[in-house]
Design a protein around this motif. Structure first.
Motif, PDB file in Angstrom:
ATOM      1  N   LYS A  22       0.729  -1.222   0.478  1.00  0.00           N
ATOM      2  CA  LYS A  22       0.191   0.345  -0.053  1.00  0.00           C
ATOM      3  C   LYS A  22       1.044   0.909   0.112  1.00  0.00           C
ATOM      4  O   LYS A  22       0.649   1.928  -0.835  1.00  0.00           O
ATOM      5  N   THR A  23       2.234   1.255   0.246  1.00  0.00           N
ATOM      6  CA  THR A  23       3.003   2.566   0.558  1.00  0.00           C
ATOM      7  C   THR A  23       3.770   2.479  -0.791  1.00  0.00           C
ATOM      8  O   THR A  23       3.344   3.836  -1.079  1.00  0.00           O
ATOM      9  N   LEU A  24       4.094   1.620  -1.465  1.00  0.00           N
ATOM     10  CA  LEU A  24       4.355   1.734  -2.191  1.00  0.00           C
ATOM     11  C   LEU A  24       3.924   1.733  -3.868  1.00  0.00           C
ATOM     12  O   LEU A  24       4.278   2.520  -4.625  1.00  0.00           O
ATOM     13  N   GLY A  25       2.778   1.839  -3.839  1.00  0.00           N
ATOM     14  CA  GLY A  25       1.894   1.511  -4.830  1.00  0.00           C
ATOM     15  C   GLY A  25       0.875   1.574  -4.373  1.00  0.00           C
ATOM     16  O   GLY A  25      -0.512   1.294  -5.204  1.00  0.00           O
ATOM     17  N   GLY A  26       0.551   2.430  -4.480  1.00  0.00           N
ATOM     18  CA  GLY A  26      -1.062   3.460  -3.422  1.00  0.00           C
ATOM     19  C   GLY A  26      -1.246   4.744  -4.470  1.00  0.00           C
ATOM     20  O   GLY A  26      -2.390   5.229  -3.999  1.00  0.00           O
ATOM     21  N   SER A  27      -0.565   4.640  -5.867  1.00  0.00           N
ATOM     22  CA  SER A  27      -0.658   6.001  -6.538  1.00  0.00           C
ATOM     23  C   SER A  27      -0.664   5.396  -7.583  1.00  0.00           C
ATOM     24  O   SER A  27       0.895   4.522  -8.300  1.00  0.00           O
ATOM     25  N   PHE A  28      -1.947   6.184  -8.894  1.00  0.00           N
ATOM     26  CA  PHE A  28      -1.489   5.748  -9.731  1.00  0.00           C
ATOM     27  C   PHE A  28      -1.579   7.267 -10.376  1.00  0.00           C
ATOM     28  O   PHE A  28      -1.073   6.626 -12.344  1.00  0.00           O
ATOM     29  N   THR A  29      -1.998   8.090 -10.407  1.00  0.00           N
ATOM     30  CA  THR A  29      -1.335   9.250 -11.072  1.00  0.00           C
ATOM     31  C   THR A  29      -0.457  10.361 -10.264  1.00  0.00           C
ATOM     32  O   THR A  29      -0.079   9.701  -9.093  1.00  0.00           O
TER      33      THR A  29
ATOM     34  N   GLY B  65      21.358   8.463  -4.795  1.00  0.00           N
ATOM     35  CA  GLY B  65      20.255  10.249  -4.889  1.00  0.00           C
ATOM     36  C   GLY B  65      19.750  10.317  -6.234  1.00  0.00           C
ATOM     37  O   GLY B  65      19.311  11.222  -6.704  1.00  0.00           O
ATOM     38  N   GLY B  66      18.950   9.393  -7.319  1.00  0.00           N
ATOM     39  CA  GLY B  66      18.244   8.873  -8.142  1.00  0.00           C
ATOM     40  C   GLY B  66      16.641   8.999  -7.848  1.00  0.00           C
ATOM     41  O   GLY B  66      16.368   7.848  -6.656  1.00  0.00           O
ATOM     42  N   PRO B  67      15.862   9.612  -8.159  1.00  0.00           N
ATOM     43  CA  PRO B  67      14.297   9.272  -8.407  1.00  0.00           C
ATOM     44  C   PRO B  67      13.955   7.702  -8.150  1.00  0.00           C
ATOM     45  O   PRO B  67      14.783   7.296  -9.334  1.00  0.00           O
TER      46      PRO B  67
ATOM     47  N   GLY C 299       2.341   4.014  -8.718  1.00  0.00           N
ATOM     48  CA  GLY C 299       3.787   4.318  -7.404  1.00  0.00           C
ATOM     49  C   GLY C 299       3.707   5.084  -6.674  1.00  0.00           C
ATOM     50  O   GLY C 299       2.145   4.058  -5.848  1.00  0.00           O
ATOM     51  N   PRO C 300       4.122   5.386  -4.941  1.00  0.00           N
ATOM     52  CA  PRO C 300       4.060   5.303  -3.094  1.00  0.00           C
ATOM     53  C   PRO C 300       2.590   6.119  -2.870  1.00  0.00           C
ATOM     54  O   PRO C 300       2.447   7.255  -4.038  1.00  0.00           O
ATOM     55  N   THR C 301       2.592   5.975  -2.587  1.00  0.00           N
ATOM     56  CA  THR C 301       0.817   6.951  -1.932  1.00  0.00           C
ATOM     57  C   THR C 301       1.722   8.083  -1.347  1.00  0.00           C
ATOM     58  O   THR C 301       3.033   8.238  -1.107  1.00  0.00           O
ATOM     59  N   ARG C 302       1.163   8.726  -1.851  1.00  0.00           N
ATOM     60  CA  ARG C 302       0.854  10.998  -1.269  1.00  0.00           C
ATOM     61  C   ARG C 302       0.211  10.959   0.328  1.00  0.00           C
ATOM     62  O   ARG C 302      -1.251  10.452  -0.310  1.00  0.00           O
ATOM     63  N   PRO C 303       0.765  11.070   1.061  1.00  0.00           N
ATOM     64  CA  PRO C 303       0.788  11.173   1.748  1.00  0.00           C
ATOM     65  C   PRO C 303      -0.344  12.802   2.590  1.00  0.00           C
ATOM     66  O   PRO C 303      -0.001  13.279   1.039  1.00  0.00           O
TER      67      PRO C 303
ATOM     68  N   ASN D  76       3.180  12.314  -9.705  1.00  0.00           N
ATOM     69  CA  ASN D  76       4.338  12.016  -9.760  1.00  0.00           C
ATOM     70  C   ASN D  76       4.739  10.084  -8.824  1.00  0.00           C
ATOM     71  O   ASN D  76       4.256  10.503  -7.772  1.00  0.00           O
ATOM     72  N   LEU D  77       5.311   9.451  -9.940  1.00  0.00           N
ATOM     73  CA  LEU D  77       5.451   7.715  -9.648  1.00  0.00           C
ATOM     74  C   LEU D  77       6.847   7.659  -8.802  1.00  0.00           C
ATOM     75  O   LEU D  77       6.622   6.689  -8.808  1.00  0.00           O
ATOM     76  N   THR D  78       8.071   8.659  -8.596  1.00  0.00           N
ATOM     77  CA  THR D  78       8.825   8.276  -8.500  1.00  0.00           C
ATOM     78  C   THR D  78       8.919   8.163  -6.760  1.00  0.00           C
ATOM     79  O   THR D  78       8.081   8.967  -6.286  1.00  0.00           O
ATOM     80  N   VAL D  79      10.058   8.088  -6.687  1.00  0.00           N
ATOM     81  CA  VAL D  79      10.228   8.379  -4.917  1.00  0.00           C
ATOM     82  C   VAL D  79      11.429   9.278  -4.755  1.00  0.00           C
ATOM     83  O   VAL D  79      12.795   9.385  -5.387  1.00  0.00           O
TER      84      VAL D  79
END
Length: 242
Positions: free
Chosen positions: A60-67, A146-148, A181-185, A69-72
């Protein structure tokens, strides 16, 4: 039955006692084995449940977003503060020319996403499969460099493992699930609580002011009654003299 001696009562009793002891010992050994196997099974079930719970939370943390910015973003707090100061100076300069150009930068949200992603990667390295550990290790090294970081491959591996562990059928092959991508808090909850707390404090201060005004009016009334009583006492001797 051929092994039982029926020649005398004593031999028959001894044979029956031996059979009873053998039966009791057999039942005790069987119960002990069943208890041991049950304890081991319960321990394995607890371990599996805890592992699944942790990996589901990481998914859920790493894949909770579909739209979006999908990078950390691996930027650290000091770099974010420096970027915020530079962005604030840029916004102030832009606001002088155009007041509508100023706005927040969202660095706090990026920092929270990075912290949550690092915690999820740590859990995957601890409890994930070999494939998931390799993918998590690659993501951690990209963060250190240091990369996305893209987490879509790791999310797909987690999704496949969780569905197999829960005995759920695979996703239909004709479906093309978008990249995750990661979930946006959300950071609006704390702001709302702060505003509501300030409103409650303001109301409390207003109530205190109203109480002070009531107390002042009550004291004024008491002073007026005392003054009236004093004036009547002063006027009574002259009335008697007249």
């Amino acid at each position: 039955m051929r092994g039982i001696d029926f020649s005398s009562w004593q031999s028959l009793i001894v044979t029956l006692i031996g059979l009873a002891l053998f039966t009791l010992i057999s039942i005790g050994i069987r119960l002990l084995m069943m208890f041991t196997i049950q304890q081991r099974r319960e321990r394995m079930n607890r371990q599996i449940n805890e592992r699944l719970r942790t990996l589901i939370a990481a998914y859920k943390t790493l894949g909770g977003s579909f739209t979006g910015n999908l990078t950390v973003d691996p930027t650290h707090l000091g770099d974010l503060h420096r970027q915020d100061r530079e962005a604030a100076g840029h916004d102030e300069a832009a606001a002088k020319d155009d007041p509508s150009a100023a706005g927040p930068t969202g660095s706090e949200r990026r920092r929270r996403i990075r912290d949550a992603a690092e915690a999820a990667l740590s859990d995957i390295i601890l409890l994930g499969t070999e494939e998931q550990v390799r993918l998590a290790d690659r993501a951690v090294r990209e963060l250190i460099a240091g990369g996305p970081v893209h987490t879509d491959e790791l999310v797909v591996s987690l999704r496949k493992f969780i569905r197999e562990a829960l005995d759920i059928g695979p996703i239909p092959p004709d479906l093309a699930i978008p990249q995750q991508g990661p979930t946006r808090p959300s950071i609006s909850g704390g702001r709302g609580k702060g505003e509501s707390g300030r409103e409650g404090a303001g109301k409390g201060a207003g109530g205190g002011g109203g109480g002070g005004m009531g107390a002042g009016m009550g004291m004024g009334g008491m002073g007026a009654s005392v003054a009236t009583g004093t004036a009547s006492d002063d006027a009574s001797p002259s009335d008697h003299r007249t």
